[in-house]
Scaffold this motif. Sequence first.
Motif, PDB file in Angstrom:
ATOM      1  N   GLN A  56       0.839  -1.212   0.000  1.00  0.00           N
ATOM      2  CA  GLN A  56       0.000   0.000   0.000  1.00  0.00           C
ATOM      3  C   GLN A  56       0.868   1.253   0.000  1.00  0.00           C
ATOM      4  OE1 GLN A  56      -2.936   0.319   3.083  1.00  0.00           O
ATOM      5  NE2 GLN A  56      -3.940  -1.597   2.535  1.00  0.00           N
ATOM      6  N   THR A 107       1.936   9.966   2.887  1.00  0.00           N
ATOM      7  CA  THR A 107       1.723   9.020   3.993  1.00  0.00           C
ATOM      8  C   THR A 107       2.728   9.393   5.089  1.00  0.00           C
ATOM      9  OG1 THR A 107       3.446   7.429   3.390  1.00  0.00           O
ATOM     10  CG2 THR A 107       1.328   7.198   2.270  1.00  0.00           C
ATOM     11  N   ALA A 127      -8.780   9.863  -3.236  1.00  0.00           N
ATOM     12  CA  ALA A 127      -9.601   8.663  -3.459  1.00  0.00           C
ATOM     13  C   ALA A 127      -9.779   8.415  -4.953  1.00  0.00           C
ATOM     14  CB  ALA A 127     -10.959   8.836  -2.777  1.00  0.00           C
ATOM     15  N   SER A 157     -12.084   2.067   1.352  1.00  0.00           N
ATOM     16  CA  SER A 157     -12.088   2.983   2.491  1.00  0.00           C
ATOM     17  C   SER A 157     -10.678   3.458   2.795  1.00  0.00           C
ATOM     18  CB  SER A 157     -12.665   2.277   3.713  1.00  0.00           C
ATOM     19  OG  SER A 157     -13.862   1.628   3.335  1.00  0.00           O
ATOM     20  N   ILE A 158     -10.594   4.720   3.209  1.00  0.00           N
ATOM     21  CA  ILE A 158      -9.287   5.345   3.420  1.00  0.00           C
ATOM     22  C   ILE A 158      -9.227   5.907   4.833  1.00  0.00           C
ATOM     23  CG2 ILE A 158      -7.715   7.127   2.551  1.00  0.00           C
ATOM     24  CD1 ILE A 158      -9.144   7.004  -0.114  1.00  0.00           C
ATOM     25  N   ILE A 198      -2.303   9.629   4.297  1.00  0.00           N
ATOM     26  CA  ILE A 198      -3.069   8.369   4.312  1.00  0.00           C
ATOM     27  C   ILE A 198      -2.366   7.378   5.233  1.00  0.00           C
ATOM     28  CG2 ILE A 198      -3.762   6.352   2.967  1.00  0.00           C
ATOM     29  CD1 ILE A 198      -4.619   8.098   0.750  1.00  0.00           C
ATOM     30  N   LEU A 203      -5.376   1.834   3.708  1.00  0.00           N
ATOM     31  CA  LEU A 203      -6.452   1.633   2.741  1.00  0.00           C
ATOM     32  C   LEU A 203      -7.125   0.303   3.057  1.00  0.00           C
ATOM     33  CD1 LEU A 203      -4.308   2.496  -0.402  1.00  0.00           C
ATOM     34  CD2 LEU A 203      -5.938   4.011   0.749  1.00  0.00           C
TER      35      LEU A 203
END
Length: 446
Positions: free
Chosen positions: A114, A125, A293, A307-308, A319, A322
């Motif tokens: 991810q 991130t 998204a 979904s985040i 983020i 996920l």
Amino acid sequence: MPSQLHGSPPALGIGIVGGGQLALMLAEAAQEQGVALHLQTPGGVDPAVGLATTVLQAQIGDASATLELSRRCSAISFENEWVDLDALAPLAEAGVVFLPSLESLGPLVDKRQQRELLGRLSIPTPRWLPLNALGSAATFQPLAGLEPPSNPAAAANFFDSAVPWQVASPVPASAVAPAEGQPSQGEGGLPLGWSFPVVAKAIRGGYDGKGTLILRSTAELGRLLAQVDPALWILEEFVAFERELALVACRDRAGAVACYPLVETHQHHQVCNWVLAPAQASHGLEAMAHNMAASLLTALDYVGVLSIELFYGPAGLLINELAPRTHNSGHYSIEACSISQFAQQVRIVAGQPLQAPALTAAGALMVNLLGNDNGEAERAAALTTLATLPQATLHWYGKQGSALGRKLGHITVLLQATDPEERSREARQRLEDIRTIWPLPAHDWA
Ligand code: ADP
């Protein structure tokens, strides 16, 4: 054959692998839409079993059962991301339709992949690195940790662009090239610019904080390195976020994308405690989350609900994780949106176009009912009281066993206040009332 067929004769519908509470709420939505839902799940009394059209009682990873499931439905989806892609690949090659497809799930089934995906898409991130890029356990023994770290190669690698990692803002040159006389690494053998606490995460199999460890010292990091295969873990900076946010998004087979409102989530010992919808967020922040998204869904050619989980703070929007599925942060949508995340997933997997979701109430508060210290009688009485609360809907998953911290049910309260500050106060008051009736577990169960 390890599987067993229960229930009425199959009708063509959708297949779901997994039988927990997410599958239960999918089955409720399917029933409302008149769509047959066929289930593959190991437990004869798993939450979704009673509502499914047919049930194949088999382990989640049993690909032969999934093949059997495919004969009863037009497309198969998954309750969670623990998917054995290799075992299912021959089925996909033989024409079984998985939604999302195995190709789009590939980069989502483990946390490291991810992060690599988000890096490729330049989506921010927390800073992270593979745990095996850090050095050996010996470097992090309690005593050795007091000495200068001895793995400069690992540190050099970490700052090499070939190592997949992503930061919220560019790394300052001073961090990459230490000034003369300065150490080339950070605190206790960590990369430069990092300090304890740090967060270690198992790349697969984690949920509700299991597999996520907050490490406060070199000794704790050393202990972890001695106990686990570092190739199966990542390490990331501890983010001093102001708020945790979440977004449920979806994409249909024609490529249309839609997002549910951005919500605020709150965790207790790393398990979701409550969710407030909508989050108090500027249009800019909401738009940024929607853009992330849309980029992700489109880049992955993803079909279904995704979904985040996000951190918001001084570093902006990052983020965290996920989830290629419906999510706890979207449960409120059952009562508070024009179409719930579950109904949306059923529609999309059944091949229909998505329906743009909109809030149908000023707001909603979802509170998880976790296994707590109360006895069965006390819990039964609490459920009766919760069911009488105004503007509230109780969901009970009917699980066997009520271990501390386990998600046993949830309650969603519709909020009245249109002013965000006032709504926040209203939510706090409702939360307090609910927690008086159904307290959180008193001590750390993890
Ligand atoms: P899981 O996969 O079990 O849901 P997460 O990675 O989402 O695990 O972590 C669970 C919770 O732990 C998060 O919701 C957040 O509260 C906290 N957490 C996770 N990663 C970090 C981090 N890097 N910094 C601070 N808190 C974190």
